[in-house]
Scaffold this motif. Structure first.
Motif, short mmCIF file in Angstrom:
data_model
loop_
_atom_site.label_atom_id
_atom_site.label_comp_id
_atom_site.label_asym_id
_atom_site.label_seq_id
_atom_site.Cartn_x
_atom_site.Cartn_y
_atom_site.Cartn_z
N ILE A 114 0.86 -1.18 0.00
CA ILE A 114 0.00 0.00 0.00
C ILE A 114 0.90 1.23 0.00
O ILE A 114 1.82 1.33 0.81
CB ILE A 114 -0.93 0.01 1.22
CG1 ILE A 114 -1.83 -1.23 1.20
CG2 ILE A 114 -1.78 1.28 1.24
CD1 ILE A 114 -2.66 -1.41 2.45
N ASP A 115 0.61 2.14 -0.91
CA ASP A 115 1.39 3.37 -1.05
C ASP A 115 0.44 4.55 -0.94
O ASP A 115 -0.78 4.41 -1.11
CB ASP A 115 2.09 3.38 -2.41
CG ASP A 115 3.16 4.46 -2.54
OD1 ASP A 115 3.54 5.08 -1.53
OD2 ASP A 115 3.62 4.69 -3.68
N PHE A 116 0.98 5.72 -0.64
CA PHE A 116 0.20 6.95 -0.68
C PHE A 116 0.87 7.84 -1.71
O PHE A 116 2.05 8.18 -1.59
CB PHE A 116 0.15 7.65 0.68
CG PHE A 116 -0.75 8.85 0.68
CD1 PHE A 116 -2.12 8.70 0.81
CD2 PHE A 116 -0.24 10.13 0.53
CE1 PHE A 116 -2.97 9.79 0.78
CE2 PHE A 116 -1.07 11.23 0.51
CZ PHE A 116 -2.44 11.07 0.64
N VAL A 117 0.11 8.18 -2.75
CA VAL A 117 0.66 8.93 -3.88
C VAL A 117 0.06 10.34 -3.87
O VAL A 117 -1.16 10.50 -3.75
CB VAL A 117 0.32 8.22 -5.20
CG1 VAL A 117 0.83 9.01 -6.39
CG2 VAL A 117 0.91 6.81 -5.19
N VAL A 118 0.93 11.32 -4.01
CA VAL A 118 0.49 12.70 -4.14
C VAL A 118 0.67 13.10 -5.59
O VAL A 118 1.77 13.01 -6.14
CB VAL A 118 1.31 13.64 -3.23
CG1 VAL A 118 0.88 15.08 -3.41
CG2 VAL A 118 1.18 13.22 -1.77
N ALA A 119 -0.43 13.49 -6.23
CA ALA A 119 -0.40 13.88 -7.63
C ALA A 119 -1.10 15.21 -7.81
O ALA A 119 -1.85 15.65 -6.94
CB ALA A 119 -1.09 12.81 -8.49
N PHE A 120 -0.85 15.84 -8.94
CA PHE A 120 -1.43 17.16 -9.23
C PHE A 120 -2.95 17.13 -9.19
O PHE A 120 -3.58 18.00 -8.60
CB PHE A 120 -0.94 17.65 -10.59
CG PHE A 120 -1.51 18.97 -10.98
CD1 PHE A 120 -1.10 20.13 -10.35
CD2 PHE A 120 -2.48 19.07 -11.96
CE1 PHE A 120 -1.64 21.36 -10.69
CE2 PHE A 120 -3.03 20.29 -12.32
CZ PHE A 120 -2.60 21.44 -11.68
N ASP A 121 -3.56 16.12 -9.81
CA ASP A 121 -5.01 16.10 -9.92
C ASP A 121 -5.71 15.33 -8.80
O ASP A 121 -6.89 15.52 -8.57
CB ASP A 121 -5.44 15.55 -11.27
CG ASP A 121 -4.87 14.16 -11.54
OD1 ASP A 121 -3.94 13.75 -10.85
OD2 ASP A 121 -5.39 13.50 -12.47
N SER A 122 -4.98 14.45 -8.10
CA SER A 122 -5.58 13.74 -6.97
C SER A 122 -4.49 13.05 -6.17
O SER A 122 -3.40 12.77 -6.66
CB SER A 122 -6.59 12.70 -7.46
OG SER A 122 -5.92 11.68 -8.18
N SER A 123 -4.79 12.78 -4.94
CA SER A 123 -3.87 12.08 -4.05
C SER A 123 -4.64 10.97 -3.36
O SER A 123 -5.86 11.06 -3.19
CB SER A 123 -3.30 13.03 -3.00
OG SER A 123 -2.59 14.07 -3.62
N GLY A 124 -3.93 9.92 -2.96
CA GLY A 124 -4.62 8.86 -2.24
C GLY A 124 -3.79 7.60 -2.16
O GLY A 124 -2.66 7.54 -2.64
N PHE A 125 -4.39 6.61 -1.55
CA PHE A 125 -3.73 5.33 -1.37
C PHE A 125 -3.86 4.48 -2.63
O PHE A 125 -4.90 4.50 -3.29
CB PHE A 125 -4.34 4.59 -0.17
CG PHE A 125 -4.00 5.23 1.14
CD1 PHE A 125 -2.80 4.96 1.77
CD2 PHE A 125 -4.88 6.12 1.73
CE1 PHE A 125 -2.48 5.55 2.97
CE2 PHE A 125 -4.57 6.72 2.94
CZ PHE A 125 -3.36 6.45 3.56
N THR A 126 -2.80 3.76 -2.95
CA THR A 126 -2.81 2.83 -4.07
C THR A 126 -2.43 1.45 -3.54
O THR A 126 -1.75 1.33 -2.53
CB THR A 126 -1.84 3.25 -5.18
OG1 THR A 126 -0.50 3.24 -4.66
CG2 THR A 126 -2.19 4.62 -5.73
N PHE A 127 -2.87 0.43 -4.25
CA PHE A 127 -2.63 -0.96 -3.85
C PHE A 127 -1.91 -1.68 -4.98
O PHE A 127 -2.41 -1.73 -6.10
CB PHE A 127 -3.96 -1.67 -3.57
CG PHE A 127 -4.73 -1.06 -2.44
CD1 PHE A 127 -4.67 -1.62 -1.18
CD2 PHE A 127 -5.51 0.08 -2.63
CE1 PHE A 127 -5.38 -1.06 -0.12
CE2 PHE A 127 -6.22 0.64 -1.59
CZ PHE A 127 -6.15 0.07 -0.33
#
Length: 106
Positions: free
Chosen positions: A77-90
């Motif tokens: 599980i990762d937490f990604v910060v992006a320009f258009d959205s941020s959140g957890f990825t699996f």
């Protein structure tokens, strides 16, 4: 079993410290649904349920129900910060396919 990246650990520690109610860990489950057949659900929890397995990663307790174990084995599980959205990825090695939203798999 389940791994948390440093980014995910930091995001969870921030969420736990900012929670209005006492939190002792993170509940992670796989449920039927989503556009690919199964979906991930997770949320802060005050305590484990009787049928949960409790594991600790980076100082964070993870509560995983028995039905979800087989679906989550080896998942990162990762937490990604992006320009258009941020959140957890699996990143789940058990998934045969993933939905484009990243929250659903089969």
């Amino acid at each position: 079993m389940i791994n948390l990246t440093e980014s995910a650990q930091n995001a969870l520690k921030s969420a736990i410290s900012a929670a209005a109610q006492p939190v002792s860990g993170l509940r992670i489950m796989v449920e039927g649904g989503g556009c690919a057949g199964f979906k991930y659900t997770m949320g802060l929890a005050a305590a484990p349920k009787p049928d949960d397995t409790v594991i600790e990663r980076g100082g964070i307790k993870l509560f995983i129900d028995n039905d979800s174990h087989e679906h989550l084995a080896g998942t990162t599980i990762d937490f990604v910060v992006a320009f258009d959205s941020s959140g957890f990825t699996f990143d789940n090695p058990n998934a045969k396919s993933n939905c484009s939203c990243g929250k659903s798999f089969s």
